[in-house]
Write an enzyme that holds these catalytic residues in place. Structure first.
Site, short mmCIF file in Angstrom:
data_model
loop_
_atom_site.label_atom_id
_atom_site.label_comp_id
_atom_site.label_asym_id
_atom_site.label_seq_id
_atom_site.Cartn_x
_atom_site.Cartn_y
_atom_site.Cartn_z
N GLU A 1 39.62 50.94 48.66
CA GLU A 1 38.32 50.30 48.50
C GLU A 1 37.40 50.71 49.65
O GLU A 1 37.86 51.02 50.75
CB GLU A 1 38.45 48.77 48.46
CG GLU A 1 39.00 48.27 47.14
CD GLU A 1 38.81 46.76 46.93
OE1 GLU A 1 38.04 46.13 47.69
OE2 GLU A 1 39.42 46.24 45.99
N HIS B 1 30.95 46.65 47.69
CA HIS B 1 32.29 47.20 47.85
C HIS B 1 32.79 47.69 46.49
O HIS B 1 32.20 47.37 45.46
CB HIS B 1 33.26 46.21 48.49
CG HIS B 1 33.66 45.06 47.62
ND1 HIS B 1 32.86 43.97 47.41
CD2 HIS B 1 34.79 44.85 46.89
CE1 HIS B 1 33.48 43.12 46.61
NE2 HIS B 1 34.65 43.63 46.26
N HIS C 1 35.86 48.41 43.50
CA HIS C 1 37.08 47.89 42.88
C HIS C 1 37.70 49.04 42.09
O HIS C 1 36.97 49.84 41.49
CB HIS C 1 36.78 46.76 41.91
CG HIS C 1 36.74 45.40 42.54
ND1 HIS C 1 36.79 44.26 41.79
CD2 HIS C 1 36.66 45.00 43.83
CE1 HIS C 1 36.73 43.20 42.58
NE2 HIS C 1 36.65 43.63 43.84
N ASP D 1 36.41 37.54 46.60
CA ASP D 1 35.02 38.01 46.62
C ASP D 1 34.06 36.82 46.60
O ASP D 1 33.13 36.74 47.40
CB ASP D 1 34.72 38.90 45.40
CG ASP D 1 35.42 40.24 45.44
OD1 ASP D 1 35.73 40.73 46.53
OD2 ASP D 1 35.66 40.79 44.34
#
EC number: 3.4.-.-
Length: 158
Positions: free
Chosen positions: A38, A100, A102, A113
């Site tokens: 990630e 970010h 996934h 999250d």
């Protein structure tokens, strides 16, 4: 994959536009292979009433913690860039939120999250909601998260 640059909140009261360079940063960090970790960073841009222009996404630094299913942004590097942009723009360019990746085609936020977004939004000095973006392999998930209550989910504008 083609990420759309313009997005509208579910109530159509808030519009977002991502710069080409921001979308390119997202594309460069898509978790395309099984070994990709990630990635993430800050979203910087300007506010125009209820609308936002996202002009820059910081990239992962050597201090960030990156794993297949976890990204933890460390303040070093990201905050220096945000402060430099804010200073150079005389306060016009500001920290709008975070992004970010996934490792999934169509991403959805995890419980972690959501709790992190709520924590970040509650501590904002300007009391504005936090812009949260998850970059998947084929799509983006975008939400504007207030300090309390339900956020607004965004959809692409054709």
């Amino acid at each position: 994959m083609q990420f759309m640059s313009s997005w509208a909140a579910d109530d159509n009261r808030t519009l977002l536009h991502f710069s080409k360079s921001t979308l390119e940063t997202f594309r460069q960090h898509v978790q395309a292979s099984d070994s990709d970790c990630e990635a993430g960073g800050l979203l910087l841009g300007s506010v125009h009433g209820t609308h936002m222009l996202i002009e820059h996404a910081t990239v992962p630094t050597a201090w960030d913690k990156r794993f297949r299913y976890l990204f933890e942004r460390m303040p070093f590097g990201h905050e220096a860039i945000a402060l430099a942009r804010w200073t150079a723009s005389q306060g016009t360019i500001r920290h709008l939120g975070e992004w970010h990746t996934h490792p999934e085609d169509n991403p959805n936020p995890s419980g972690l999250d959501r709790s992190e977004w709520n924590r970040l939004s509650a501590k904002r000095r300007d009391k504005r909601p936090t812009l949260a973006v998850i970059v998947g392999r084929n799509a983006l998930y975008i939400e504007l998260v207030p300090g309390s209550g339900q956020g607004s989910v965004f959809s692409p504008v054709e």
